[in-house]
Design a protein around this motif. Sequence first.
Motif, PDB file in Angstrom:
ATOM      1  N   ARG A  82      -1.172  -9.853   0.006  1.00 46.21           N
ATOM      2  CA  ARG A  82      -2.113  -9.549   1.087  1.00 46.21           C
ATOM      3  C   ARG A  82      -1.485  -8.738   2.210  1.00 46.21           C
ATOM      4  N   GLY A  83      -0.247  -9.020   2.554  1.00 47.77           N
ATOM      5  CA  GLY A  83       0.399  -8.284   3.642  1.00 47.77           C
ATOM      6  C   GLY A  83       0.384  -6.784   3.409  1.00 47.77           C
ATOM      7  N   SER A  84       0.784  -6.367   2.225  1.00 45.79           N
ATOM      8  CA  SER A  84       0.783  -4.934   1.900  1.00 45.79           C
ATOM      9  C   SER A  84      -0.626  -4.397   1.743  1.00 45.79           C
ATOM     10  N   ARG A  85      -1.534  -5.235   1.290  1.00 44.20           N
ATOM     11  CA  ARG A  85      -2.917  -4.796   1.110  1.00 44.20           C
ATOM     12  C   ARG A  85      -3.613  -4.622   2.463  1.00 44.20           C
ATOM     13  N   PHE A  86      -3.220  -5.408   3.465  1.00 42.15           N
ATOM     14  CA  PHE A  86      -3.784  -5.221   4.799  1.00 42.15           C
ATOM     15  C   PHE A  86      -3.347  -3.886   5.394  1.00 42.15           C
ATOM     16  N   GLU A  87      -2.072  -3.571   5.222  1.00 38.52           N
ATOM     17  CA  GLU A  87      -1.557  -2.341   5.831  1.00 38.52           C
ATOM     18  C   GLU A  87      -0.337  -1.885   5.043  1.00 38.52           C
ATOM     19  N   LEU A  88      -0.465  -0.755   4.383  1.00 38.35           N
ATOM     20  CA  LEU A  88       0.676  -0.179   3.683  1.00 38.35           C
ATOM     21  C   LEU A  88       1.427   0.677   4.699  1.00 38.35           C
ATOM     22  N   TRP A  89       2.489   0.092   5.234  1.00 35.76           N
ATOM     23  CA  TRP A  89       3.246   0.763   6.286  1.00 35.76           C
ATOM     24  C   TRP A  89       4.675   0.267   6.253  1.00 35.76           C
ATOM     25  N   PRO A  90       5.657   1.100   6.419  1.00 37.76           N
ATOM     26  CA  PRO A  90       5.524   2.544   6.612  1.00 37.76           C
ATOM     27  C   PRO A  90       5.178   3.241   5.298  1.00 37.76           C
ATOM     28  N   ARG A  93       5.985   8.172   1.939  1.00 41.32           N
ATOM     29  CA  ARG A  93       5.738   9.125   0.853  1.00 41.32           C
ATOM     30  C   ARG A  93       4.293   9.625   0.812  1.00 41.32           C
ATOM     31  N   GLY A  94       3.499   9.275   1.809  1.00 42.74           N
ATOM     32  CA  GLY A  94       2.113   9.732   1.832  1.00 42.74           C
ATOM     33  C   GLY A  94       1.247   9.103   0.754  1.00 42.74           C
ATOM     34  N   THR A  95       1.592   7.893   0.365  1.00 41.63           N
ATOM     35  CA  THR A  95       0.886   7.209  -0.710  1.00 41.63           C
ATOM     36  C   THR A  95      -0.569   6.947  -0.363  1.00 41.63           C
ATOM     37  N   HIS A  99      -3.557   8.437  -2.725  1.00 41.85           N
ATOM     38  CA  HIS A  99      -4.443   7.539  -3.467  1.00 41.85           C
ATOM     39  C   HIS A  99      -5.882   7.607  -2.936  1.00 41.85           C
ATOM     40  N   LEU A 100      -6.021   7.804  -1.636  1.00 46.97           N
ATOM     41  CA  LEU A 100      -7.359   7.914  -1.054  1.00 46.97           C
ATOM     42  C   LEU A 100      -8.049   9.193  -1.523  1.00 46.97           C
ATOM     43  N   ARG A 101      -7.333  10.296  -1.543  1.00 43.91           N
ATOM     44  CA  ARG A 101      -7.905  11.550  -2.051  1.00 43.91           C
ATOM     45  C   ARG A 101      -8.339  11.394  -3.505  1.00 43.91           C
ATOM     46  N   GLN A 102      -7.527  10.709  -4.297  1.00 43.86           N
ATOM     47  CA  GLN A 102      -7.872  10.497  -5.707  1.00 43.86           C
ATOM     48  C   GLN A 102      -9.119   9.634  -5.842  1.00 43.86           C
ATOM     49  N   GLN A 125      -6.621  -0.192   0.151  1.00 47.15           N
ATOM     50  CA  GLN A 125      -7.313  -1.446   0.380  1.00 47.15           C
ATOM     51  C   GLN A 125      -7.391  -1.904   1.829  1.00 47.15           C
ATOM     52  N   GLY A 126      -6.684  -1.294   2.732  1.00 48.98           N
ATOM     53  CA  GLY A 126      -6.599  -1.886   4.055  1.00 48.98           C
ATOM     54  C   GLY A 126      -6.736  -0.931   5.216  1.00 48.98           C
ATOM     55  N   PHE A 127      -6.162  -1.368   6.325  1.00 46.60           N
ATOM     56  CA  PHE A 127      -6.287  -0.639   7.582  1.00 46.60           C
ATOM     57  C   PHE A 127      -5.725   0.779   7.498  1.00 46.60           C
ATOM     58  N   SER A 128      -4.668   0.985   6.731  1.00 43.47           N
ATOM     59  CA  SER A 128      -4.064   2.325   6.647  1.00 43.47           C
ATOM     60  C   SER A 128      -5.068   3.339   6.100  1.00 43.47           C
ATOM     61  N   ALA A 129      -5.739   2.986   5.018  1.00 40.26           N
ATOM     62  CA  ALA A 129      -6.723   3.892   4.422  1.00 40.26           C
ATOM     63  C   ALA A 129      -7.963   4.027   5.306  1.00 40.26           C
ATOM     64  N   LEU A 130      -8.376   2.929   5.897  1.00 42.18           N
ATOM     65  CA  LEU A 130      -9.555   2.966   6.768  1.00 42.18           C
ATOM     66  C   LEU A 130      -9.302   3.855   7.984  1.00 42.18           C
ATOM     67  N   GLU A 131      -8.092   3.814   8.497  1.00 44.10           N
ATOM     68  CA  GLU A 131      -7.737   4.672   9.625  1.00 44.10           C
ATOM     69  C   GLU A 131      -7.875   6.146   9.251  1.00 44.10           C
ATOM     70  N   VAL A 132      -7.418   6.507   8.070  1.00 41.46           N
ATOM     71  CA  VAL A 132      -7.538   7.895   7.613  1.00 41.46           C
ATOM     72  C   VAL A 132      -9.015   8.293   7.559  1.00 41.46           C
TER      73      VAL A 132
END
Length: 172
Positions: A82-90, A93-95, A99-102, A125-132
Amino acid sequence: LDLRAAVADDTQILVQTADQQIIPAYHKLAVSTAALQDSAQSFCADPSDDGLTALREAFHAGMDNWESVQYLRFGPVEFLLRGSRFELWPDTRGTVGKHLRQLLSDADPTSLEPMKFARGSVAVQGFSALEVLLFEDQAQAGQFGSNDAGRFRCAVVQAIARNLAEMAAGIE
């Protein structure tokens, strides 16, 4: 030194920390991510500038509450990654972006089904992608519903918000 007294004191401190700090912080996260999910559903039902502003505010509230507990890397937050799923940071590598573009390019609605989404790439799955999705490239309300790509983009926002709310409720 009375070892039993020391252990009892340590146990009391740990229980107080959990009761007074950790559990209430996870409760706030659960409440704010549930509100984020509601805001995403409302926005996607009728995308508007005001709705996007409200969704961004709900994002900030949820993210702030995540930041207050993200340092806790033990217990239920680590269950199912869950920790990584909430926010993939740092994300050096622009993951997240890749993955979001795909995901957006594939536009496969079955990939957003709750169980499939939760088992997919943690990058989306989380805040990192939602922020984008909500903030990059001067995101505007019209990008979320004016055509099939926009409607799928909104469906991704809803899937992420749902996923965050489900994980937070599971931790709580």
